[in-house]
Each structure stands twice: as C-alpha cells, then as structure tokens.
Scaffold this motif. Sequence first.
Motif, short mmCIF file in Angstrom:
data_model
loop_
_atom_site.label_atom_id
_atom_site.label_comp_id
_atom_site.label_asym_id
_atom_site.label_seq_id
_atom_site.Cartn_x
_atom_site.Cartn_y
_atom_site.Cartn_z
N THR A 54 110.75 92.26 22.14
CA THR A 54 111.91 92.93 21.55
C THR A 54 112.98 91.91 21.21
O THR A 54 113.10 90.87 21.86
N LEU A 55 113.74 92.24 20.18
CA LEU A 55 114.93 91.49 19.80
C LEU A 55 116.05 92.50 19.65
O LEU A 55 115.90 93.52 18.98
N ILE A 102 106.61 80.31 23.56
CA ILE A 102 107.42 80.39 22.34
C ILE A 102 107.97 81.80 22.18
O ILE A 102 109.16 81.98 21.90
N VAL A 103 107.12 82.81 22.39
CA VAL A 103 107.58 84.20 22.30
C VAL A 103 108.69 84.45 23.30
O VAL A 103 109.73 85.03 22.97
N ALA A 104 108.52 83.98 24.53
CA ALA A 104 109.54 84.18 25.57
C ALA A 104 110.85 83.51 25.19
O ALA A 104 111.92 84.05 25.46
N ALA A 105 110.78 82.36 24.54
CA ALA A 105 112.00 81.66 24.14
C ALA A 105 112.71 82.35 22.99
O ALA A 105 113.94 82.31 22.90
N LEU A 106 111.97 83.00 22.10
CA LEU A 106 112.56 83.63 20.92
C LEU A 106 113.05 85.06 21.18
O LEU A 106 114.01 85.51 20.56
N ALA A 107 112.36 85.77 22.06
CA ALA A 107 112.60 87.20 22.25
C ALA A 107 113.61 87.46 23.35
O ALA A 107 113.83 86.64 24.24
N ASP A 108 114.22 88.64 23.30
CA ASP A 108 115.09 89.08 24.38
C ASP A 108 114.27 89.58 25.56
O ASP A 108 114.70 89.51 26.71
N LEU A 148 107.98 84.55 13.48
CA LEU A 148 107.31 83.49 14.25
C LEU A 148 106.69 84.04 15.53
O LEU A 148 105.53 83.73 15.85
N ALA A 149 107.41 84.88 16.26
CA ALA A 149 106.87 85.45 17.49
C ALA A 149 105.66 86.34 17.19
O ALA A 149 104.66 86.31 17.92
N THR A 150 105.73 87.11 16.11
CA THR A 150 104.59 87.93 15.71
C THR A 150 103.39 87.05 15.38
O THR A 150 102.26 87.35 15.78
N ASP A 151 103.64 85.97 14.67
CA ASP A 151 102.57 85.03 14.32
C ASP A 151 101.90 84.46 15.58
O ASP A 151 100.67 84.36 15.65
#
Length: 139
Positions: A131-132, A106-112, A44-47
């Motif tokens: 990054t994750l 969204i990326v900030a919420a999903l990623a470390d 999802l973050a990549t998308d």
Amino acid sequence: MDRTLLLCSTVPAEPSWAATVRRLVAERLTDLPLSADQRDDAVLATDELFANAVQHASAGPCDTVTVTVEWNARTLRVTVADRSPLPPPRPHPVDVTAESGRGLAIVAALADDWGMAPPEPGGRGKRVWFTLRRRSTAR
C-alpha cells in the motif's frame, strides 16, 4: 472506506509480460491524486512483485499471475497473486552484492506497508500486496 477497483488483470507468468504489467499499472494511476514519485514507486514495486511471482510461479506454460490495483480516498493497494505457496517465515538478510533476492526489500523501502496472504477462499497460491498512502495532490 470503499475501494475502487482500477485493475484486475491476469497475465501469463512469463518475464516478457513485465512491460505490459508496468504499462497497465501506470495507465491506471495517471488520474489519481498521487505525486509523480509515488506513481513511479507503485510501478516499480509492482514490477518487483511481478518478477518474484514469475520466478516462483512459472512452473508451466499455463501458469498465470493476477495483478489487482485498488484505490480509496487515501490509499493505493496493489496485489500480485500467483499459484506458488506462501514461503515459510524465516528472517533472511539481503545480500547487496547478489544479482537477485532484493525485490521484497525494494518493495518494503518504497511502500508504506506490505505483506503476504493466502489465496482467496477456494484458490491456491499466495497474494503479495503493498500500500501507498496519498501524500500529495501534486501531479
């Protein structure tokens, strides 16, 4: 720590390539010791990063976006590079009622962790990455 390159793919900067990018990333993550939720978050973050790159970089029919996926024993790193310049730093609140503009939130919420960087030396444009960290070995 050494990183293993799992994917480095350059595709046209066109929305029709989003499904292919999601599929390529999902395939590369299948055998990593990440939870199913983390794999879904990475796709999802990549998308979201790909959609942003297409929106800001697709000025012509020859424009491209490069997606790179790297892994080490503890961290997944995805980078999406395009030819558009780094945006000027400015705080800008997310409008939750808007139809667009929430991708980086969204990326900030999903990623470390996530960020933007200039291109590789000699290149032009920007790289946006996230990054994750491995949390579970559950598959």
